[in-house]
Design a protein around this motif. Structure first.
Motif, PDB file in Angstrom:
ATOM      1  N   ARG A   1       1.953  -4.975   9.961  1.00 21.68           N
ATOM      2  CA  ARG A   1       1.792  -4.271   8.692  1.00 21.68           C
ATOM      3  C   ARG A   1       2.815  -4.754   7.779  1.00 21.68           C
ATOM      4  O   ARG A   1       2.637  -4.164   6.374  1.00 21.68           O
TER       5      ARG A   1
ATOM      6  N   SER B   1       0.895  -1.181   0.163  1.00 20.18           N
ATOM      7  CA  SER B   1       0.116   0.031   0.039  1.00 20.18           C
ATOM      8  C   SER B   1       1.096   1.115  -0.087  1.00 20.18           C
ATOM      9  O   SER B   1       1.959   1.403   0.527  1.00 20.18           O
TER      10      SER B   1
ATOM     11  N   ARG C   1      -0.153   3.153   8.726  1.00 18.70           N
ATOM     12  CA  ARG C   1      -0.494   1.900   8.714  1.00 18.70           C
ATOM     13  C   ARG C   1      -0.910   1.466  10.134  1.00 18.70           C
ATOM     14  O   ARG C   1      -0.158   1.353  11.014  1.00 18.70           O
TER      15      ARG C   1
END
Lengths: 149, 251
Positions: B199, B141, B147
């Protein structure tokens, strides 16, 4: 306005593992066989050294009697194979650790696998073919409990 | 009232007792010596001093050629890992008073890495294996917003975030001493830090890298690394968690 930077650092491609990972299965084998060996070894020690008359009961006849029962044949076969391969794998890791010379390492590992296979075959042969009173042997070489021919 | 001032007067600081410490240091000058040799030094130190202070005193007052690394000198930069009385320690975190001063203190470079001079080793192989586990966040992303991560998810890898890359653990590992190809505890600890990060998306790659002949399976659980870590990281436990993750095939 936004600037899109796609994957600025693409990670180095990783060689996928071969289907069979020897080091991994070696490690798992050590753990699994270790657990089983605890039971097998202490069972073996208890029956031989503690139960019944204790350690005094061990003689040629005692061992011959045990090896004539299927239960103890299977027990001893498991003990032999699991313990010998467990020990050989441990030796293999020690060779990997301390034999830095390629040729020496090959020789050690070759000797290790040869002796392991030989001992496994000989041991298994003895467990299943052991006969304390072989037919046709001179009577003075046979133990006293063998029926006279 | 008038003697209130007297009562509040700060006490005269007590004289800090001093003592003589003997350090036996493994010296090696590649331009002169064929082999390393031991050399002893006597230094007058006080109870608040660390091994690093003793090394400073030797370098500044007795022998300027003594060579060692140190940067922050307060246990954060990880430059001054060395073998003190046979155990890997940071010289800046080891108080002299905690050592047995009736005997000499043996100081030498960490083992398993190429010795360059006195207490300095070549750290390149160490950082090479560190880089190989990809010790950075891999996320597809775009970094447009935070995050998010829950405190529980953060706590999962908290222990391994403490690593300062001093190499005390890796150079205490008997497998690393004889097999320089082994990734070593520090690299695995830093892989652990990202493998268990919610993450991160590169866990599978790192698990594949560590599921190698020279990966986690070389670990013999001798606990030398946990004992050596100056940050108190449970290194052996982290390695065991990576082993379990490799077996599961996911973090």
């Amino acid at each position: 306005m936004s600037v899109a930077i796609e994957t600025p650092r693409s990670p180095r491609p990783v060689r996928r593992q071969r289907r069979f990972n020897f080091e991994k299965w070696g490690w798992i084998y050590m753990r699994a066989s270790g657990v089983v060996l605890v039971v097998l070894i202490f069972g073996h020690l208890f029956v031989n050294l503690v139960a019944g008359q204790g350690v005094k009961a061990i003689d040629f006849g005692f061992v011959g009697g045990k090896l004539s029962q299927p239960f103890w044949q299977i027990w001893d076969t498991l003990l032999l194979w699991l313990a010998l391969i467990h020990g050989a794998n441990g030796m293999r890791t020690i060779v990997n650790d301390y034999a830095s010379n390629r040729l020496v390492r090959r020789i050690f590992k070759g000797a290790l696998i040869a002796s392991t296979v030989l001992l496994l075959l000989l041991g298994t042969l003895v467990i299943y073919t052991f006969n304390p009173c072989p037919a046709g042997s001179p009577a003075d070489l046979l133990p006293s409990f063998c029926a006279a021919p | 009232m008038s003697n209130a001032v007297l009562e509040n007067r700060p006490a005269v600081p007590e004289e800090i007792p001093t003592f003589t410490a003997t350090l036996i240091i493994r010296r090696f000058d590649p331009e002169v010596d064929e082999e390393p040799h031991w050399q002893d030094f006597d230094v007058v130190m006080s109870g608040t001093d660390r091994v690093l202070d003793a090394l400073h005193k030797i370098k500044w007052e007795q022998d300027g050629s003594l060579t060692f690394r140190r940067s922050c000198a307060h246990g954060v930069c990880g430059s001054d890992a060395m073998r003190i009385n046979g155990r890997n320690r940071l010289a800046c975190k080891t108080l002299l008073k905690d050592l047995d001063l009736s005997k000499p203190i043996y100081v030498e470079a960490i083992k398993g890495l190429p010795l360059e001079k006195d207490l300095i080793v070549n750290m390149d192989p160490f950082f090479e294996s560190y880089r190989e586990v990809q010790p950075f966040l891999v996320a597809s992303s775009k970094p447009e917003k935070e995050r998010l991560q829950s405190p529980v998810e953060r706590a999962r890898f908290d222990d391994t975030t403490k690593c300062i890359l001093c190499a005390a653990c890796t150079s205490s590992c008997p497998v690393f001493w004889t097999d320089g190809q082994y990734f070593g505890p520090a690299a695995i600890v830093n892989a652990h830090r990202f493998i268990f990060d919610s993450r991160d998306e590169g866990a599978q790659t790192r698990l594949d890298i560590l599921n190698d002949k020279e990966g986690v399976w070389r670990c013999r659980t001798t606990f030398n690394c946990t004992e050596a870590c100056p940050r108190g990281i449970q290194v052996t436990q982290a390695i065991a968690e990576v082993k379990a993750a490799v077996l599961r095939g996911r973090p």
